[in-house]
Enzyme design. Structure first.
Site, short mmCIF file in Angstrom:
data_model
loop_
_atom_site.label_atom_id
_atom_site.label_comp_id
_atom_site.label_asym_id
_atom_site.label_seq_id
_atom_site.Cartn_x
_atom_site.Cartn_y
_atom_site.Cartn_z
N HIS A 28 -23.41 3.05 20.63
CA HIS A 28 -22.44 3.09 21.73
C HIS A 28 -23.01 2.62 23.06
CE1 HIS A 28 -24.95 6.57 22.08
NE2 HIS A 28 -24.45 6.84 23.28
N ASP A 29 -24.31 2.34 23.11
CA ASP A 29 -24.93 1.86 24.36
C ASP A 29 -25.25 0.36 24.30
OD1 ASP A 29 -25.05 4.47 25.42
OD2 ASP A 29 -27.04 4.85 24.57
N ASP A 32 -30.23 13.33 21.79
CA ASP A 32 -30.17 12.44 22.94
C ASP A 32 -31.46 12.50 23.77
OD1 ASP A 32 -28.23 10.73 24.45
OD2 ASP A 32 -28.63 12.16 26.05
N ASP A 44 -24.28 15.34 18.00
CA ASP A 44 -25.13 14.81 19.05
C ASP A 44 -25.62 16.00 19.86
OD1 ASP A 44 -26.26 12.97 20.95
OD2 ASP A 44 -24.69 11.56 20.40
N GLU A 80 -33.50 10.23 19.71
CA GLU A 80 -33.37 8.98 20.48
C GLU A 80 -34.61 8.86 21.35
OE1 GLU A 80 -30.41 6.71 23.64
OE2 GLU A 80 -30.89 8.82 23.87
#
Ligand code: TEU
Ligand code: CA
Length: 551
Positions: A320-321, A204, A101, A246
């Site tokens: 994960h969000d 990210d 990430d 993302e």
């Protein structure tokens, strides 16, 4: 293009690990890298080709690692650089690549750059962040922008007499990408990780790096593509790695700008249009769930069409969000197992690279936290303060957080029915879902009709049926409120996927050209799904199947 000339990430299935919640090896209640290594055989058995590893860098963990204090070290609670190298090596032995990430829109306020930047205006690091003087008319911040995790986005630092910009939280200061020295340091750091043999980066909120803070233009800002292209040139070009950005703001109209073949930017982006379509435009994720299958299908179809020839899609329902898919889109009660398979099938059989989020392969569900003290997520805690101050009813907020908050994805992976779901010998950092006694990997794997077995078959099918990777995509029944179906075609191979999102039985008529002679059922979540002689297909609640011809 044949399978041999395709990049590995077009044929592989990805698996996201949120290290804090995956597997704890030493009983401190926090998942870690040795824990991940101990579970690599599980991933190999599932058949995945790469892991997207959520951040493991040194961090004070206010946002669980999405706040990095040292980009070249591993968080002590997750392990050491030696552990990381071992992870890459052990994964490699199983043909699994490790995708890191990359969190470079912001760092942690504990990072040495920021610490130094706050000491004096006269140091190179000061210009690594976005600083603005107080507004002369008000002596206050430049504007009233709010941070994603609550509070103002402009934060005052007395020692330098200025405000800095922090899009997410006050302790996550945004990095000034307009400073070439900062960009140089980031590219050096990326090359340092790439040289270790990682499989690439998930980037990210990469859409935020070209922002114009004065114009309040944050997403897909004026300099974003220039910076991503430069990053490609300095770090990615010529390397056999995968990148996925993302991008909450990307649409079918802007997607090719990132991943078009001639752009020399990224390989893929994550589309969030279908996620946000279910959020109330004013209340966001903590408001009511507005999921509507017709809208969902239309959005995914638009992305399939936009990237049909050029670019490439990523396919996912959870990360994960986000909440757990069975709870959010289907049924997490009596039809949980069937729902999990249905959602997996209809998502993975589209054109693109599928991503599984840990626990999805056993149909994990949302958790129910009754006490506010059980929540851990920085967004939930920060938005609670902001929204209650703005007059929202606390119980309504808690209901929203239970339905759509980020902690749903972060309760520990449920390995077995024992203490703390087999995640830790100690006390987990966040409560384990009490349903782990009946929903866990041990139990699911023991069942030949379990979710794990289905996912394994589904992943294997991708390897054996090139039409899944290459085929074109035609949506069926666009307006049907409960059925998501499509046809894929490639060099004489055909694939029909039909999935019901209804809790009652529904019926559709399949097109004449499919389902008859030469067609076989490749995978289904019920033994009895049959296309009748009258071309009618009767679907039990949450039924789904894939039929193929020439495969
Ligand atoms: O997410 C960006 C992001 O916008 C979501 O966290 C958030 O849910 C959204 O504001 C809508 O409410 C990325 C990471 O995936 C997330 O975990 C991090 O917290 C965030 O960036 C900051 O790094
Ligand atoms: Ca640990």
């Amino acid at each position: 293009m044949t399978a041999d000339t395709l990049p590995w990430w077009k044929t592989a299935t990805g698996y996201q690990i949120y290290p804090r919640s995956f597997c704890d090896s030493n009983g401190d209640g926090i998942g870690d890298i040795p824990g991940i290594i101990s579970k690599l055989d599980h991933l190999a058995d599932l058949g995945i080709g790469f892991v997207w590893l959520s951040p493991v860098y040194a961090s004070p963990m206010r946002d669980n690692g999405y706040d990095i204090s040292d980009y070249r070290d591993i968080a002590a609670e997750f392990g050491t650089l030696a552990d990381f190298d071992q992870l890459v090596a052990e994964a490699g032995k199983r043909d699994i690549r490790i995708v890191m990430d990359l969190v470079v829109n912001h760092c942690s306020s504990d990072h040495a750059w920021f610490q130094r930047a706050c000491e004096t205006r006269d140091c190179p690091e000061h210009d690594y962040f976005y600083w603005r003087d107080p507004q002369p008319s008000t002596n206050g911040p430049p504007d009233d922008q709010r941070a994603c995790f609550g509070g103002p986005a402009w934060v005052w630092v007395e020692s330098v007499g200025r405000y800095y910009y922090a899009h997410f939280g006050a302790q996550q200061p945004d990095l000034n990408w307009h400073n070439p020295a900062l960009r140089h340091d980031i590219y050096d750091m990326m090359n340092w990780w790439l040289d270790k043999g990682i499989g690439g980066f998930r980037m990210d909120v990469i859409e935020l790096i070209g922002k114009d803070v004065d114009a309040r233009h944050y997403y897909e800002g004026p300099d974003m593509h220039r910076f991503i292209r430069e990053m490609h040139q300095k770090c990615l070009k010529g390397r056999d790695v995968m990148t996925v950005g993302e991008t909450w703001a990307a649409t079918p109209d802007t997607a090719l700008g990132y991943c078009g073949r001639d752009r020399a930017e990224l390989d893929m982006v994550f589309n969030f249009n279908h996620i946000q379509a279910a959020w109330d435009p004013h209340q966001g994720r903590f408001g009511p769930n507005l999921f509507d299958l017709v809208t969902h299908k239309m959005i995914l179809n638009d992305w399939q069409v936009a990237l049909a020839e050029d670019g490439w899609n990523s396919l996912y329902l959870s990360n994960h969000d986000l909440p757990r898919p069975v709870s959010h889109y289907a049924d997490d009660g009596d039809y949980r197992v069937r729902s999990a398979k249905m959602l997996g099938l209809v998502t993975h059989m589209m054109k693109g690279t599928p991503f599984i989020y840990q626990g999805e392969e056993i149909g994990m569900t949302n958790v129910r936290f009754d006490r506010f003290e059980q929540f851990r997520d920085i967004e939930t805690l920060g938005q609670f303060k902001d929204q209650i101050a703005a007059g929202k009813d606390p119980q309504a907020f808690i209901d929203g957080a239970n339905a759509n908050g980020r902690d749903n994805a972060r309760t520990p992976m449920q390995w077995d029915a024992g203490h703390a779901a087999g995640f830790t010998q100690g006390t987990p950092w966040i409560d384990v879902n009490p349903n782990h006694r009946s929903i866990n990997l041990d139990q699911d794997r023991a069942d030949p009709d379990g979710v794990f077995a289905f996912y394994r078959n589904m992943i294997a099918l991708r390897r054996n049926a090139p039409v899944i990777t290459h085929g074109d995509f035609t949506l069926l029944y666009d307006e049907h409120p409960d059925v998501f179906a499509y046809i894929r075609r490639w060099q004489g191979q055909e694939l029909l996927v039909v999935a019901s999102f209804a809790a009652t039985s529904v019926e559709v008529k399949v097109p004449d050209a499919v389902g008859a002679d030469g067609w076989t059922c490749l995978l289904s979540n019920l033994p009895s799904i049959k296309i009748g002689a009258d071309r009618k297909l009767r679907l039990a609640p949450f039924a789904a199947a894939a039929w193929g011809k020439g495969i």
